[in-house]
Design a protein around this motif. Structure first.
Motif: not given
Length: 398
Positions: A56-66, A251-268
């Protein structure tokens, strides 16, 4: 002294890991412990995945998207398309292992004291995820005499109550190696649509289907977009258990939207592990062909050798790399501890996973163990021989 929570007291121990202290003590005493207890493959991780991190060529180990990096999710959608599972990157949330995907799923579709129906025996940590979420597992029992086939759909219908929210399966199954047929998936799809439930499928062993059988995903079933949630992981597919990368796909968009809130809570999810997992998608098909051939040979050897032991009954795995063996004993927990604490054959012993922890119903699995055939054939053959001699000693002198 302040008390621990009731939830903490109710949290079950892992039947796979709870015996580790006994194994470590034996090793410190110079004993060679042959591990049949855990699904840690000895197959090499694809070099392309390791090189992605190494170079890898990373110079900063950043957060990824949630929800995980867009590049990885796009590429992962391509992998699924190659397996006749047609989803988009926005239908995928990258998680810290399949475990987090299951935790997000339960959190997104269930409230406290609601119910999820699971055919048992099942992956032991489902009990832990349910306890953590405050929901109740309602088991429907499959049996070794039927090779752990899906129980009749009528049994599922009898268990559905106003509190039922989902049916969860593992396909192919851990700990049984059972592979659901296309017809069985269609029956489950019909019942969840009839009763307006979710169908959750843990499909982390998709590549490991044997004897010409084909895996059929719930996301291949038409008309199930609102009901189907798939859990997946790189752990077994690429022998990358330590990467701790999985995903939740629906493919259930409402479930993805809801699960993303759990993903955001743990950052990435972890950045390096995503890099390795994205690169692993370039693994050539030959790798999987060779791995499947190797596991088929290991399964055949294991089943053949276990069948030679008097009093042992074994299910014949059709996928994954586990089997349940019923032994001529009354208490597999005691036997497993005895193997590690007391039994030695030329300085060796074996470690197995007692199967009672893979059931939710009390009274089941007490004479059964789960065996993972993730070792080379020579080690497997030696392990079964030690197990045979140990059973003889245990049943005659125990």
């Amino acid at each position: 002294m302040p008390a621990v929570s009731q939830k903490g007291r109710s949290m079950p121990q892992s039947p796979i890991r709870k015996l580790v202290p006994y194994a470590e003590k034996a090793k410190k005493e110079g004993v060679r412990v042959i591990h049949l207890n855990i699904g840690q493959p000895d197959i090499k991780t694809p070099k392309v995945a390791l090189d992605a991190v190494r170079n890898h060529t990373l110079e900063v180990l950043e957060y990824s998207r949630s929800e995980g990096s867009e590049e990885y999710r796009e590429k992962l959608a391509g992998y699924y398309a190659d397996n006749d599972i047609h989803v988009k990157a926005e239908d995928i949330i990258i998680t810290t292992g399949g475990s987090e995907a299951l935790a997000f799923t339960m959190g997104s579709i269930m409230d406290a004291d609601e119910e999820i129906i699971i055919p048992e025996p099942f992956y032991a940590n489902y009990n832990g995820f349910a306890t953590a979420a405050g929901v109740n597992v309602v088991p429907v029992t499959s049996h070794i005499d039927d090779n752990f086939a899906l129980p009749p759909i009528e049994q599922f219908e009898k268990l559905i109550t106003p509190k039922t929210r989902a049916v969860l399966i593992c396909n192919p199954g851990n700990p049984t190696g059972y592979l659901y047929t296309k017809e069985e998936i269609k029956k489950l799809a019909a019942i969840v649509k009839k009763h307006d439930l979710f169908l959750v499928a843990d499909e982390v062993y998709r590549e490991f289907a044997y004897d010409g059988r084909q895996h059929y995903s719930i996301l291949q079933e038409e008309g199930l977009d609102d009901n189907a949630i798939m859990v997946d992981s790189v752990s077994k597919r690429y022998s990358m258990c330590g990467a701790r990368i999985g995903c939740m796909v629906t493919r259930n968009k409402q479930i993805i939207k809801t699960a993303l809130k759990f993903a955001q809570a743990r950052l990435s999810p972890p950045t390096f592990a995503q890099m390795a997992s994205e690169a692993a998608l370039d693994t050539p098909q030959r790798y999987f062909d060779d791995v499947k051939e190797e596991y088929t040979e290991r399964r055949n050897l294991l089943v053949e050798e276990l069948q030679k032991i008097d009093g042992v009954k074994i299910g014949n795995p059709q996928g994954a790399f586990y089997c349940i063996a019923e032994l001529p004993i009354d208490d597999a927990d005691h036997f497993a501890k005895w193997l590690l604490e007391e039994y030695r054959l030329d300085g060796e012993t074996v470690m197995v996973a007692p199967a009672a922890g893979f059931y939710s119903s009390s009274g089941y699995g007490h004479s059964q163990v789960r065996i993972a055939y993730v070792l080379d054939k020579e080690s497997l053959k030696r392990a079964v021989y030690i197990l045979k001699e140990a059973l003889n000693s245990y049943t005659h002198n125990g």
